[in-house]
Design a protein around this motif. Structure first.
Motif, short mmCIF file in Angstrom:
data_model
loop_
_atom_site.label_atom_id
_atom_site.label_comp_id
_atom_site.label_asym_id
_atom_site.label_seq_id
_atom_site.Cartn_x
_atom_site.Cartn_y
_atom_site.Cartn_z
N GLY A 47 44.11 37.83 39.39
CA GLY A 47 45.09 38.50 38.53
C GLY A 47 45.33 39.92 38.97
O GLY A 47 45.04 40.30 40.10
N GLY A 48 45.88 40.71 38.05
CA GLY A 48 46.16 42.12 38.32
C GLY A 48 44.88 42.91 38.51
O GLY A 48 43.77 42.41 38.32
N ARG A 49 45.05 44.16 38.86
CA ARG A 49 43.91 45.01 39.19
C ARG A 49 42.85 45.03 38.08
O ARG A 49 41.67 44.85 38.34
CB ARG A 49 44.40 46.42 39.49
N LYS A 52 41.18 41.59 37.72
CA LYS A 52 40.25 41.32 38.81
C LYS A 52 38.87 41.88 38.50
O LYS A 52 37.85 41.23 38.72
CB LYS A 52 40.74 41.92 40.13
N GLU A 159 45.23 45.82 44.74
CA GLU A 159 45.94 44.63 45.19
C GLU A 159 46.79 44.97 46.40
O GLU A 159 47.30 46.08 46.52
CB GLU A 159 46.86 44.09 44.09
N GLU A 162 50.38 46.91 46.22
CA GLU A 162 50.52 47.64 44.97
C GLU A 162 50.27 49.11 45.22
O GLU A 162 49.30 49.50 45.86
CB GLU A 162 49.51 47.10 43.96
N CYS A 164 49.43 52.76 43.73
CA CYS A 164 48.86 53.39 42.55
C CYS A 164 48.59 54.85 42.89
O CYS A 164 47.78 55.15 43.75
CB CYS A 164 47.56 52.68 42.16
#
Length: 166
Positions: A47-49, A52, A159, A162, A164
């Motif tokens: 899944g997303g950060r 995870k 990810e 992605e 950030c």
């Protein structure tokens, strides 16, 4: 071979296996003031950060060289999502025959080629985890309260693709 030599040989095999399979690995981790585990490893979930990290799995590994080591009263800290006992095959068989294997543990032993192989599986698949601590607490212990630690992959906290800005 001395008890210390057996422990070191088994520990090298554990380290090699964990570093191949898990994103973060730490050795001799204090999970609280009274309990230390020989190895702890973390693998992010999917899944997303945030998903995870929160849905990642921890494995706790205890290495035992002989029956005296097993019965010493030190180092049977099995509080992970998965818990491994790594020991020589003769010790694993003796513990199994005497019904001394801890519940919720997978027992790994070196095979004739020296690789660690699952010998006994007393894990609690589908019934939950023995983990008591949060992901944050265990990651902090791995990073701050361990003898040594390794990041084995680069994508543990981010990810691919992605961006950030921290």
């Amino acid at each position: 071979m001395s008890r210390w030599d057996v422990t070191e040989e088994l520990s090298e095999k554990v380290e090699k296996k964990l570093r191949r399979q898990f994103a973060l690995v730490a050795r001799e981790v204090w999970v609280d003031p009274d309990h230390r585990v020989d190895f702890m490893a973390f693998s992010p979930g999917v899944g997303g950060r945030n998903m995870k990290l929160e849905h990642g799995r921890f494995v706790f590994v205890e290495v035992k060289s002989c029956m005296a080591d097993f019965k010493s009263g030190h180092g049977l800290t099995f509080r992970g999502d998965d818990n491994w006992l790594v020991c020589p095959r003769d010790l694993a068989d003796e513990l199994h025959d005497k019904m001394l294997l801890p519940s919720g543990v997978q027992v790994y032993c070196p095979d004739s080629g020296g690789s660690l192989r699952l010998r006994y599986d007393l894990s609690m698949r589908g019934t939950g985890s023995l983990r008591e601590d949060s992901t944050l607490c265990l990651l902090w212990a791995m990073l701050m309260d361990s003898y040594s630690r390794w990041r084995t992959t680069g994508d543990v906290f981010r990810e691919t693709g992605e961006n950030c800005d921290l």
